[in-house]
Design a protein around this motif. Structure first.
Motif, PDB file in Angstrom:
ATOM      1  N   GLN A 160    -114.803 -13.193  -5.832  1.00 41.53           N
ATOM      2  CA  GLN A 160    -114.125 -12.588  -6.983  1.00 41.53           C
ATOM      3  C   GLN A 160    -113.019 -11.633  -6.526  1.00 41.53           C
ATOM      4  N   ALA A 161    -113.315 -10.863  -5.476  1.00 36.87           N
ATOM      5  CA  ALA A 161    -112.322  -9.903  -4.980  1.00 36.87           C
ATOM      6  C   ALA A 161    -111.088 -10.639  -4.453  1.00 36.87           C
ATOM      7  N   LEU A 162    -111.308 -11.745  -3.746  1.00 36.53           N
ATOM      8  CA  LEU A 162    -110.175 -12.489  -3.196  1.00 36.53           C
ATOM      9  C   LEU A 162    -109.327 -13.100  -4.311  1.00 36.53           C
ATOM     10  N   LEU A 163    -110.020 -13.700  -5.289  1.00 37.40           N
ATOM     11  CA  LEU A 163    -109.290 -14.339  -6.390  1.00 37.40           C
ATOM     12  C   LEU A 163    -108.453 -13.306  -7.139  1.00 37.40           C
ATOM     13  N   SER A 164    -109.059 -12.138  -7.327  1.00 43.10           N
ATOM     14  CA  SER A 164    -108.335 -11.127  -8.076  1.00 43.10           C
ATOM     15  C   SER A 164    -107.177 -10.550  -7.242  1.00 43.10           C
ATOM     16  N   TYR A 165    -107.408 -10.405  -5.945  1.00 40.54           N
ATOM     17  CA  TYR A 165    -106.371  -9.846  -5.076  1.00 40.54           C
ATOM     18  C   TYR A 165    -105.098 -10.704  -5.083  1.00 40.54           C
ATOM     19  N   ILE A 166    -105.302 -12.022  -5.021  1.00 40.59           N
ATOM     20  CA  ILE A 166    -104.101 -12.876  -4.988  1.00 40.59           C
ATOM     21  C   ILE A 166    -103.658 -13.296  -6.398  1.00 40.59           C
ATOM     22  N   GLN A 167    -104.275 -12.688  -7.377  1.00 40.72           N
ATOM     23  CA  GLN A 167    -103.955 -12.955  -8.783  1.00 40.72           C
ATOM     24  C   GLN A 167    -104.072 -14.430  -9.123  1.00 40.72           C
ATOM     25  N   PHE A 168    -105.201 -14.980  -8.745  1.00 40.12           N
ATOM     26  CA  PHE A 168    -105.509 -16.365  -9.089  1.00 40.12           C
ATOM     27  C   PHE A 168    -105.949 -16.378 -10.554  1.00 40.12           C
ATOM     28  N   THR A 169    -105.198 -17.104 -11.370  1.00 38.50           N
ATOM     29  CA  THR A 169    -105.457 -17.041 -12.817  1.00 38.50           C
ATOM     30  C   THR A 169    -106.182 -18.288 -13.319  1.00 38.50           C
ATOM     31  N   ASP A 170    -106.610 -18.210 -14.584  1.00 37.48           N
ATOM     32  CA  ASP A 170    -107.221 -19.395 -15.203  1.00 37.48           C
ATOM     33  C   ASP A 170    -106.224 -20.544 -15.214  1.00 37.48           C
ATOM     34  N   GLU A 171    -104.964 -20.178 -15.335  1.00 33.11           N
ATOM     35  CA  GLU A 171    -103.939 -21.234 -15.353  1.00 33.11           C
ATOM     36  C   GLU A 171    -103.881 -21.956 -14.001  1.00 33.11           C
ATOM     37  N   ASP A 172    -104.023 -21.178 -12.913  1.00 36.79           N
ATOM     38  CA  ASP A 172    -104.049 -21.803 -11.584  1.00 36.79           C
ATOM     39  C   ASP A 172    -105.219 -22.785 -11.487  1.00 36.79           C
ATOM     40  N   ALA A 173    -106.391 -22.310 -11.967  1.00 34.30           N
ATOM     41  CA  ALA A 173    -107.582 -23.166 -11.911  1.00 34.30           C
ATOM     42  C   ALA A 173    -107.338 -24.439 -12.722  1.00 34.30           C
ATOM     43  N   GLU A 174    -106.733 -24.268 -13.886  1.00 33.82           N
ATOM     44  CA  GLU A 174    -106.466 -25.379 -14.786  1.00 33.82           C
ATOM     45  C   GLU A 174    -105.505 -26.401 -14.136  1.00 33.82           C
ATOM     46  N   LEU A 175    -104.472 -25.858 -13.497  1.00 31.61           N
ATOM     47  CA  LEU A 175    -103.494 -26.736 -12.833  1.00 31.61           C
ATOM     48  C   LEU A 175    -104.156 -27.556 -11.732  1.00 31.61           C
ATOM     49  N   LEU A 176    -104.997 -26.890 -10.939  1.00 33.25           N
ATOM     50  CA  LEU A 176    -105.668 -27.591  -9.837  1.00 33.25           C
ATOM     51  C   LEU A 176    -106.575 -28.678 -10.395  1.00 33.25           C
ATOM     52  N   LYS A 177    -107.286 -28.322 -11.464  1.00 33.58           N
ATOM     53  CA  LYS A 177    -108.192 -29.284 -12.074  1.00 33.58           C
ATOM     54  C   LYS A 177    -107.416 -30.495 -12.587  1.00 33.58           C
ATOM     55  N   ARG A 178    -106.246 -30.222 -13.150  1.00 32.27           N
ATOM     56  CA  ARG A 178    -105.443 -31.301 -13.740  1.00 32.27           C
ATOM     57  C   ARG A 178    -104.816 -32.195 -12.665  1.00 32.27           C
ATOM     58  N   MET A 179    -104.450 -31.571 -11.537  1.00 29.11           N
ATOM     59  CA  MET A 179    -103.824 -32.423 -10.504  1.00 29.11           C
ATOM     60  C   MET A 179    -104.879 -33.250  -9.762  1.00 29.11           C
ATOM     61  N   GLY A 180    -106.153 -32.790  -9.860  1.00 29.53           N
ATOM     62  CA  GLY A 180    -107.253 -33.434  -9.132  1.00 29.53           C
ATOM     63  C   GLY A 180    -107.227 -34.955  -9.182  1.00 29.53           C
ATOM     64  N   PRO A 181    -107.365 -35.536 -10.400  1.00 27.30           N
ATOM     65  CA  PRO A 181    -107.456 -37.003 -10.485  1.00 27.30           C
ATOM     66  C   PRO A 181    -106.247 -37.721  -9.862  1.00 27.30           C
ATOM     67  N   GLU A 182    -105.076 -37.070  -9.949  1.00 25.50           N
ATOM     68  CA  GLU A 182    -103.876 -37.736  -9.422  1.00 25.50           C
ATOM     69  C   GLU A 182    -103.715 -37.569  -7.917  1.00 25.50           C
ATOM     70  N   VAL A 183    -104.122 -36.415  -7.438  1.00 24.50           N
ATOM     71  CA  VAL A 183    -103.946 -36.123  -6.013  1.00 24.50           C
ATOM     72  C   VAL A 183    -105.034 -36.792  -5.169  1.00 24.50           C
ATOM     73  N   ARG A 184    -106.159 -37.087  -5.835  1.00 21.92           N
ATOM     74  CA  ARG A 184    -107.328 -37.625  -5.122  1.00 21.92           C
ATOM     75  C   ARG A 184    -106.990 -38.874  -4.304  1.00 21.92           C
ATOM     76  N   ARG A 185    -106.094 -39.709  -4.840  1.00 25.94           N
ATOM     77  CA  ARG A 185    -105.807 -40.944  -4.108  1.00 25.94           C
ATOM     78  C   ARG A 185    -105.115 -40.678  -2.775  1.00 25.94           C
ATOM     79  N   PHE A 186    -104.642 -39.455  -2.588  1.00 27.58           N
ATOM     80  CA  PHE A 186    -104.003 -39.120  -1.308  1.00 27.58           C
ATOM     81  C   PHE A 186    -105.012 -38.548  -0.293  1.00 27.58           C
TER      82      PHE A 186
END
Ligand code: ADP
Length: 392
Positions: free
Chosen positions: A15-41
């Protein structure tokens, strides 16, 4: 960060690391969304990752299990990548990641390879994201999210690496100091023991009475045991690196089992395959593991009981040694502390046997674990590297 410092600190680390680098829900959402497409790589990421390892002898030597071990690690890397861009960064995620740091310590992987390896992962994920053709604005934010999560990953690995490394260093220091003291005492005992042994032999020749003969033999056996204990202590203090040779684990077990002292009511059964199980090990050190584990099992079963020693080759070529007994088994608090130096529950125990077994196994790049059998009794399993590094 809610926790008061009494709970599991790793939760705070993430939690401290995520907050320190200002990892947001939007970042999590973006990663989740790119998952299915990036997986083939992913296969390409894995390929690049291992290409670099194969190019680097120092990184490659961590894989003492040879090609088969690398193959297993490839699958794990894919699963790890799934988690990385899975979009869920909770306790389960942290625990999985923490395990990786600990594994690195176990395999004595230098930290600099973690940085280099993460760099490859990061670069390849960026390339994959560029190739899937997201609109520019989203892509830019996606790249930032990849950077953030890769930084968090690395920081977590380093954190658990440091924790585990420090506790191992402390344990080894303790082992070394105690080992040295004990070894010098042991060394001093060698001479008087040798005198007793010589006198006993002379005495033995003059004894005719059967009962007295049995006692002479018992004393002789016990002197042998004392010498074995001293050898263990000296070995512990010396911390000798293994001198590895190709040898048959089946032969070694077959030759060692008769040497283990046992009472009449205890049977030791070797379940040994007819074909050889070739491992790359230091024979005297592995012999020591066999003796220690079997002796522990013999001691655990008491005056009557059964000890079974099984050897087999695993599919990936590693050799496995399994020592099982039908004794009382291991209580939970004992399981946790089994391999701690000086941990013993036996009044005549030294608590050095399993610590030594673990150190030897790890120096060989193998693994050791202890637990309970479902039908009762304890079970210890040791895996050792194959003689042929490319075994599969
Ligand atoms: P020691 O045998 O000198 O006590 P070890 O390091 O070999 O030291 O073992 C540590 C402890 O682990 C033992 O004291 C015992 O409590 C437990 N242990 C080891 N092997 C077995 C076994 N086969 N069954 C039950 N307990 C065991």
């Amino acid at each position: 960060m809610g926790a008061d410092g009494m709970g599991a600190p790793p939760e705070n680390v993430l939690q401290a690391l995520l907050s320190y680098i200002q990892f947001t829900d939007e970042d999590a959402e973006l990663l989740k969304r790119m998952g299915p497409e990036v997986r083939r790589f992913f296969p390409r990421v894995v390929e690049r990752f291992y290409e670099a390892i194969y190019r680097t002898p120092e990184a490659l030597k961590v894989f003492t299990g040879g090609a088969a071990q690398i193959e297993r690690q490839r699958d794990r890397l894919s699963a790890w990548l799934e988690g990385l861009i899975g979009g869920v960064y909770d306790d389960v995620y942290l625990e999985r990641r923490a395990r990786i740091g600990r594994t690195h310590v176990k395999h004595e992987l230098d930290q600099r390879w973690m940085f280099a390896a993460m760099n490859i992962v990061r670069r390849e994920l960026h390339a994959a994201l560029t190739e899937i053709g997201w609109p520019e604005d989203e892509r830019t934010r996606g790249h930032t999210a990849i950077d953030k999560i890769c930084d968090v990953e690395l920081a977590m690995m380093l954190e658990t690496y440091r924790e585990d490394y420090t506790s191992r260093v402390q344990m080894n220091e303790r082992l070394a100091t105690l080992g040295q003291i004990a070894a010098s005492i042991g060394h001093e005992l060698r001479n008087p023991l040798a005198v007793i042994q010589t006198s006993l032999q002379l005495l033995g020749r003059r004894v005719d009475d059967e009962r007295a003969k049995r006692h002479v033999k018992k004393i002789g056996d016990q002197i042998g045991l004392c010498n074995a204990i001293i050898t263990d202590l000296l070995e512990l203090a010396r911390d000798r690196p293994p001198e590895r040779h190709r040898l048959d684990l089946v032969d070694l077990v077959r030759a060692t089992l008769p040497e283990v002292p046992r009472s009449e009511g205890v049977t030791i059964t070797g379940r040994l395959p007819s074909e050889m199980v070739a491992v790359l090990v230091d024979s005297s050190q592995i012999r020591q593991i066999i003796v220690n584990l079997v002796l522990n099992a013999v001691q655990a079963v008491g005056p009557t009981g059964e000890v079974t020693v099984t050897v087999r080759a695993l599919e990936d070529g590693r050799g496995e040694l399994r020592v099982e007994d039908n004794g009382p088994g291991l209580p939970t608090d004992v399981v946790r502390r089994l391999f701690e130096p000086l941990f013993t529950t036996r009044s005549a125990g030294t608590g050095l046997g399993l610590a030594l077994c673990r150190r030897i196994t790890e120096k060989h790049g193998g693994e050791i674990s202890g637990g309970n059998r479902s039908e009762g009794g304890a079970c210890f399993v040791v895996t050792l590297p194959p003689a042929d590094r490319s075994a599969s």
